[in-house]
Design a protein around this motif. Structure first.
Motif, PDB file in Angstrom:
ATOM      1  N   ARG A  40      48.610  44.325  33.299  1.00  0.00           N
ATOM      2  CA  ARG A  40      49.403  45.553  33.279  1.00  0.00           C
ATOM      3  C   ARG A  40      50.592  45.389  34.209  1.00  0.00           C
ATOM      4  N   SER A  60      37.645  37.738  33.296  1.00  0.00           N
ATOM      5  CA  SER A  60      37.493  39.137  33.732  1.00  0.00           C
ATOM      6  C   SER A  60      37.743  40.029  32.522  1.00  0.00           C
ATOM      7  N   ARG A 120      50.255  42.422  37.074  1.00  0.00           N
ATOM      8  CA  ARG A 120      49.004  42.119  37.761  1.00  0.00           C
ATOM      9  C   ARG A 120      47.857  42.355  36.788  1.00  0.00           C
ATOM     10  N   SER A 172      39.022  43.649  32.468  1.00  0.00           N
ATOM     11  CA  SER A 172      40.305  43.925  33.115  1.00  0.00           C
ATOM     12  C   SER A 172      41.445  43.666  32.138  1.00  0.00           C
ATOM     13  N   HIS A 228      45.230  34.143  35.675  1.00  0.00           N
ATOM     14  CA  HIS A 228      44.657  35.235  36.445  1.00  0.00           C
ATOM     15  C   HIS A 228      44.112  34.663  37.747  1.00  0.00           C
ATOM     16  N   GLY A 273      42.984  39.201  40.481  1.00  0.00           N
ATOM     17  CA  GLY A 273      43.760  40.425  40.305  1.00  0.00           C
ATOM     18  C   GLY A 273      45.251  40.209  40.236  1.00  0.00           C
ATOM     19  N   ARG A 274      45.690  39.040  40.612  1.00  0.00           N
ATOM     20  CA  ARG A 274      47.115  38.731  40.496  1.00  0.00           C
ATOM     21  C   ARG A 274      47.368  38.026  39.170  1.00  0.00           C
ATOM     22  N   ASP A 319      40.855  49.142  36.225  1.00  0.00           N
ATOM     23  CA  ASP A 319      40.970  50.591  36.054  1.00  0.00           C
ATOM     24  C   ASP A 319      42.412  50.931  35.731  1.00  0.00           C
ATOM     25  N   VAL A 320      42.727  51.011  34.432  1.00  0.00           N
ATOM     26  CA  VAL A 320      44.099  51.268  33.994  1.00  0.00           C
ATOM     27  C   VAL A 320      44.132  52.621  33.301  1.00  0.00           C
ATOM     28  N   SER A 332      49.563  48.726  30.074  1.00  0.00           N
ATOM     29  CA  SER A 332      48.822  47.515  29.698  1.00  0.00           C
ATOM     30  C   SER A 332      49.000  47.162  28.229  1.00  0.00           C
ATOM     31  N   ASP A 346      44.232  44.509  36.350  1.00  0.00           N
ATOM     32  CA  ASP A 346      43.436  45.613  36.887  1.00  0.00           C
ATOM     33  C   ASP A 346      42.309  45.972  35.935  1.00  0.00           C
TER      34      ASP A 346
END
Length: 492
Positions: free
Chosen positions: A378, A372, A385, A375, A472, A475-476, A389-390, A396, A387
């Motif tokens: 962060r 990913s 997790r 992503s 990863h 998302g976790r 959109d940070v 991050s 993400d």
């Protein structure tokens, strides 16, 4: 350059497992881009996209760093005595800190320009150098006006090349400073701060087209005035504009409020195709974009400039800040506003991400899972997790440091909470403060290995659970058995 030997060996594949050397020195990360085998120790900018030296230049406020000209970056800024204009040069941004400094102009002892000398900027225009600066008069140091001087010599550090300063005339004979210039779509503009007599604030921001590097061609247009709560702390100030044209927009950062720990930066934005001389083209950020950070011990960041790293691509922001909050007397005369540099990041929507003033420490990285790549790892509410959109950039950002377990282990330190480290707990991954226990040391330490799915990335194996890796998982961020791209992270 700090740890240059380790970095050179790392890029050449000379350190097994990408671990830390036995000396315990910090080992910087790799970018996710292929790098040619270096013939000399690469700079931080070549490896990370920006220098990691902080401060960059001691006791130099209002810092300005040029784009590289014939392979040289040039630096100027305000000196604590406010009595002269200095220029230094280096082939790297980081090298500016130790570069010799040339005094190219001193204020007269009496009369006009015999007072405070503030915020010089160095610009290359049509093959000539220009220094824009503000100067007060002897006996009335706050009778500040804007000036510019010119040099036809190739090296701006040569004092003999500079002409006598000429005043930039505006419609008002009032306090005026912090002029900067830029060219856009074939037109040259000046942006500056001034006290307009009809406006009950200290300074607002203005823009005008230029007839020459010395003179305006159009009437000034007010594009910002301090009205928001964060702009009027101590003084009602908009000043220190810096221009960056990117992603179809014209961005102007500016500084606001008093020059103590309340000093901060805001952002103006216009469409690159808009009429920049129309005040309606500009919008102001609702909140400051760069502020004091108690956790990193950086106070009053502001009055910045922009340049690019040695890769010619990565944007770098140069600014000043103090390392302490409490000031004795007038903050204007506290000498310890130091010039600093850090990378400027960009959100996918094309807007800048400033993060926090990061303070002292080694190279800063963001980690993207190989499965990913858009992503980032962060922390949020101290839990880890992944993400896409940070908006809170600093959530991050991490530093690799010597592992709490010692030996060839590493720990991941949070940038915006530098007292906290990534830790494997029974309930998940967190950033937690240091505990003086062997359990904490193991849970906050990792073996750093070449990426399982791609050796240009890294994989992090838990010391507390040797068969587990950071992974990863939709998302976790979890720990578990090695799993190729899910256990590989690229650093940027």
């Amino acid at each position: 350059m700090t740890h240059s030997l380790s970095r050179r060996r790392l890029l050449a594949g000379g350190i097994s497992g990408f671990g830390l050397a036995a000396s315990g020195l910090m080992l910087p990360g790799l970018t996710g881009q292929a790098l040619a085998a270096p013939t000399a120790s690469p700079t931080d900018a070549q490896v990370y996209g920006a220098p990691t030296v902080s401060p960059l230049v001691w006791q130099r406020a209002d810092p300005f760093v040029t784009l590289p000209v014939d392979g040289t970056y040039y630096f100027t800024g305000s000196v604590p005595e406010y009595d002269r204009i200095i220029v230094r040069g280096s082939s790297t941004i980081a090298g500016l800190g130790a570069a010799p400094e040339s005094v190219v102009w001193r204020r007269p002892s009496t009369g006009q320009m015999g007072g405070h000398i503030w915020a010089p900027e160095l610009h290359r225009i049509d093959g000539r150098w220009y220094i824009y600066f503000a100067a007060g008069d002897a006996g009335n140091v706050f009778n500040i006006r804007m000036y510019v001087m010119e040099s036809a010599l190739a090296d701006p550090r040569e004092p003999s090349g500079w002409s006598a300063p000429r005043m930039i005339v505006t419609p008002w004979l009032s306090f005026a400073l912090d002029s900067t210039t830029f060219e856009h779509l074939g037109r040259r503009y000046l942006v500056w701060a001034q006290s307009e007599p009809e406006i009950a604030v200290n300074t607002s921001l203005y823009i005008a087209e230029m007839a020459s590097p010395f003179a305006l061609a159009t009437a000034p247009v007010r594009i910002a005035t301090p009205t928001k709560s964060w702009e009027v702390q101590g003084y009602k100030v908009n000043e220190g504009p810096a221009v960056l044209v990117r992603n179809g927009r014209v961005f102007i950062t500016f500084s606001a409020s008093a020059t103590d720990s309340r000093y901060c930066m805001g952002l103006l934005t216009a469409d690159a195709r808009a009429d920049l001389l129309d005040a309606r083209s500009w919008s102001k950020s609702a909140d400051p974009v760069f502020t004091t950070n108690e956790q990193t011990h950086q106070y009053g960041p502001g009055h910045n400039s922009f340049t690019v790293a040695e890769d010619g691509v990565t944007d770098v922001m140069v600014f000043h800040a103090r390392d302490y909050k409490d000031i004795v007397g007038d903050p204007l005369y506290d000498p310890n506003r130091h010039a600093r540099a850090q990378r400027l990041y960009w959100h996918p929507d094309g807007t800048p991400l400033f993060g926090v003033p990061v303070g002292v420490g080694g190279p800063i990285v963001r980690l993207s899972p190989a499965d990913s790549s858009s992503s980032f790892v962060r922390h949020f509410a101290y839990e880890l997790r992944v993400d896409a959109d940070v908006r809170e950039l600093a959530d991050s950002q991490f530093r690799f440091v010597s592992g709490h377990s010692g030996g060839d282990t590493v720990s991941l330190q949070s940038v915006n909470y530098p007292d906290r480290y990534v830790r494997v707990t029974s309930t998940g991954l967190r950033i937690d403060p240091v505990e003086t226990t062997g359990t904490y040391a193991a849970e906050a330490s990792f073996q750093r290995l070449p990426g399982l799915a791609n050796p240009r990335g890294v994989s992090l194996r838990s010391v507390a659970s040797p068969g587990s890796y950071l992974r990863h998982d939709k998302g976790r961020l979890v720990t578990g058995p090695a799993s190729g791209s899910k256990s590989t992270f690229f650093l940027s």
